[in-house]
Write an enzyme that holds these catalytic residues in place. Structure first.
Site, PDB file in Angstrom:
ATOM      1  N   CYS A 136       0.886  -1.303   0.151  1.00 36.92           N
ATOM      2  CA  CYS A 136       0.064  -0.019  -0.047  1.00 36.92           C
ATOM      3  C   CYS A 136       0.828   1.296   0.144  1.00 36.92           C
ATOM      4  CB  CYS A 136      -0.927  -0.090   1.220  1.00 36.92           C
ATOM      5  SG  CYS A 136      -1.549   1.399   1.519  1.00 36.92           S
ATOM      6  N   CYS A 174       0.092   3.713   2.983  1.00 34.91           N
ATOM      7  CA  CYS A 174       0.526   3.209   4.198  1.00 34.91           C
ATOM      8  C   CYS A 174       2.093   3.449   4.274  1.00 34.91           C
ATOM      9  CB  CYS A 174       0.540   1.431   4.249  1.00 34.91           C
ATOM     10  SG  CYS A 174      -1.262   1.158   4.050  1.00 34.91           S
TER      11      CYS A 174
END
Length: 102
Positions: free
Chosen positions: A31, A34
């Site tokens: 991600c 993230c």
């Protein structure tokens, strides 16, 4: 303090049974947003010894992610006394997270 690795095995002990306010970063290695949150989470852990900070890989702990209705990542959940206190979805500033602790 350093960031704890939160897993299925230690979630209950480290988060739900913690006597400290605990911030859990629900993330995944693949991600992009993230990865943007990671240094912010690291800094919060470094600078705030009075709170517990952990990261939970949703790919390895899908049951926990589902239990807390984590639909998008990154999701940051602040736990107090074993219960969800505050939630942030998406990239969030360090100051917003710290301000939510009060």
């Amino acid at each position: 303090m350093s960031v704890l690795k939160i897993t299925n095995e230690n979630f209950e002990n480290e988060v739900l049974n913690s006597d400290k306010t605990t911030i859990v970063d629900f993330y995944a290695d693949w991600c992009g947003p993230c990865k943007m949150m990671s240094p912010i989470i690291d800094k919060i852990a470094e600078e705030n010894g009075n709170i517990k900070v952990g990261k939970l890989d949703v790919d390895n702990a899908q049951d926990i992610a589902m239990k807390y209705n984590v639909m998008s990542i990154p999701t940051i959940i602040v736990f107090k006394n074993g219960a969800e206190f505050k939630r942030f979805v998406g990239v969030t500033s360090k100051s917003d997270i710290l301000n939510a602790l009060n």
